[in-house]
Scaffold this motif. Structure first.
Motif, PDB file in Angstrom:
ATOM      1  N   ALA A 174       6.360  45.730  56.027  1.00 41.71           N
ATOM      2  CA  ALA A 174       6.545  44.513  55.230  1.00 41.71           C
ATOM      3  C   ALA A 174       5.958  43.286  55.912  1.00 41.71           C
ATOM      4  CB  ALA A 174       8.030  44.295  54.955  1.00 41.71           C
ATOM      5  N   GLY A 175       5.675  43.393  57.211  1.00 45.11           N
ATOM      6  CA  GLY A 175       5.082  42.269  57.932  1.00 45.11           C
ATOM      7  C   GLY A 175       5.981  41.625  58.961  1.00 45.11           C
ATOM      8  N   ASP A 176       7.189  42.150  59.153  1.00 47.18           N
ATOM      9  CA  ASP A 176       8.085  41.623  60.177  1.00 47.18           C
ATOM     10  C   ASP A 176       7.886  42.366  61.496  1.00 47.18           C
ATOM     11  OD1 ASP A 176       9.273  39.635  58.670  1.00 47.18           O
ATOM     12  OD2 ASP A 176      10.857  40.931  57.912  1.00 47.18           O
ATOM     13  N   LEU A 213      13.081  42.152  52.985  1.00 46.19           N
ATOM     14  CA  LEU A 213      11.905  42.081  53.848  1.00 46.19           C
ATOM     15  C   LEU A 213      10.689  41.677  53.038  1.00 46.19           C
ATOM     16  CD1 LEU A 213      12.455  45.490  55.722  1.00 46.19           C
ATOM     17  CD2 LEU A 213      12.917  43.217  56.645  1.00 46.19           C
ATOM     18  N   PRO A 214       9.724  40.951  53.643  1.00 50.13           N
ATOM     19  CA  PRO A 214       9.782  40.380  54.989  1.00 50.13           C
ATOM     20  C   PRO A 214      10.592  39.087  54.982  1.00 50.13           C
ATOM     21  CG  PRO A 214       7.720  39.769  53.945  1.00 50.13           C
ATOM     22  CD  PRO A 214       8.439  40.668  52.970  1.00 50.13           C
ATOM     23  N   ASN A 215      11.182  38.772  56.113  1.00 46.97           N
ATOM     24  CA  ASN A 215      11.990  37.551  56.189  1.00 46.97           C
ATOM     25  C   ASN A 215      11.675  36.719  57.435  1.00 46.97           C
ATOM     26  OD1 ASN A 215      13.540  38.839  58.338  1.00 46.97           O
ATOM     27  ND2 ASN A 215      14.547  40.000  56.699  1.00 46.97           N
ATOM     28  N   ARG A 220      12.590  38.851  63.895  1.00 46.58           N
ATOM     29  CA  ARG A 220      12.243  39.856  64.890  1.00 46.58           C
ATOM     30  C   ARG A 220      13.515  40.627  65.179  1.00 46.58           C
ATOM     31  NH1 ARG A 220       9.211  39.434  70.839  1.00 46.58           N
ATOM     32  NH2 ARG A 220       9.331  41.680  71.260  1.00 46.58           N
ATOM     33  N   ALA A 261      10.263  47.571  58.227  1.00 41.34           N
ATOM     34  CA  ALA A 261      10.121  46.158  58.586  1.00 41.34           C
ATOM     35  C   ALA A 261       8.673  45.839  58.956  1.00 41.34           C
ATOM     36  CB  ALA A 261      11.062  45.816  59.737  1.00 41.34           C
ATOM     37  N   ARG A 262       8.055  46.701  59.748  1.00 44.03           N
ATOM     38  CA  ARG A 262       6.669  46.462  60.150  1.00 44.03           C
ATOM     39  C   ARG A 262       5.725  46.541  58.966  1.00 44.03           C
ATOM     40  NH1 ARG A 262       7.650  50.843  64.621  1.00 44.03           N
ATOM     41  NH2 ARG A 262       8.694  49.625  66.248  1.00 44.03           N
TER      42      ARG A 262
END
Length: 302
Positions: free
Chosen positions: A259-261, A227-229, A232, A256-257
């Motif tokens: 990290a920016g996903d 992550l991030p990748n 969604r 995940a959030r």
């Protein structure tokens, strides 16, 4: 979006009613799942488990694609591709093509690390090749994995971040940025104790052994490390899931959030670990809604 004929819709509603009345599904119910035969079976390697099944809807297409990856605690003891034909048939009836993937598991020769991950690479490469032979729209693709398969599809989303020095590096992976994890056990590092308790699997079976060239075995195997990748992810979990409890979905979504996903948790009321993956379950309409949303076939739920 394709509408079900009235008779099929009534049958689906009656099945859901009876399933709810019978209570949450158990392992034996899951193992008894079955579905239609695939349109084609395509080998992507020489081993017996290196193949995928293609389910094509009626019509001319091009069809959006759902990649299905079964669970089973990474072993061949708890079913696999056959049970996911139940979901594959239901998705094909909705106008969604299905790529139902078999792979080498930890109790099969060549399975575990690195073979299991290399099989994911090869299966998706084979899907890309099939798009030239069948009306498949690979711009609309979602990877759907259950339990151990949830770990693998969440790993698929981060393949482009794997270092070039890793045996799992792929120079041009097919992008899959929509992920639906059904009771997934994706965080190999953070959930090592739960994976051992739920499945009896050790880190070395799923991530390999440390070496001088690869001191951190999670760097190329753990979805949470990739992550991030840009993905969604929908983390769909039964309220009564004891293999991968709702807490697991919430914890991964938070990572995940952070990290920016984008990650969304969907809890299925009254559902077990096995209701998550059965088109005959009372939970199926919500699972289907998530899959169609991931393919941008349905509006977001309010």
């Amino acid at each position: 979006m394709r509408l079900l004929p009235a008779a099929l819709l009534l049958s689906a509603l009656l099945s859901a009613f009876h399933a709810r009345a019978a209570g949450p599904m158990k392992l034996a119910d899951y193992l008894a799942l079955e579905g239609p035969a695939p349109s084609a079976k395509i080998a992507y390697g020489a081993a017996l488990s290196q193949y995928a099944e293609l389910f094509l809807p009626q019509g001319t297409g091009p069809f959006p694609v759902a990649v299905l990856v079964h669970g089973g605690c990474w072993t061949s003891k708890f079913g696999g591709i056959g049970q996911l034909r139940n979901m594959a048939g239901a998705l094909a009836a909705r106008g969604i093509a299905v790529w139902n993937v078999e792979y080498r598991r930890v109790d099969e020769e060549g399975g575990g690390y690195p073979g299991m991950y290399l099989d994911m690479h090869a299966a998706l490469d084979a899907l890309r090749a099939q798009a030239g032979r069948h009306p498949l729209d690979l711009a609309r693709i979602v990877a759907v994995g259950h339990s151990a398969g949830g770990q693998l599809v969440q790993w698929i989303a981060g393949r482009a971040r794997i270092p070039a020095t890793s045996p799992l590096h792929h120079p041009q992976p097919l992008p899959v940025r929509a992920i639906v994890s059904l009771g997934g056990l994706a965080d190999l590092r953070g959930e090592a104790a739960l994976i051992q308790k739920s499945c009896g699997r050790d880190t070395v079976q799923l991530a390999g052994s440390p070496s001088a060239a690869r001191p951190d075995v999670f760097a190329d195997t753990n979805a949470a490390e990739l992550l991030p990748n840009g993905s969604r992810t929908w983390l769909v979990t039964g309220e009564l899931d004891t293999i991968s409890p709702p807490r697991v979905a919430h914890d991964y979504a938070s990572k995940a959030r952070a990290a920016g996903d984008v990650a969304e948790v969907v809890i299925l009321p009254g559902a077990s670990h096995y209701d998550e993956v059965a088109a005959t379950s009372f939970a199926w309409p919500r699972v289907l809604q998530v899959i169609e949303q991931a393919l941008e076939l349905a509006p977001p739920r309010p």
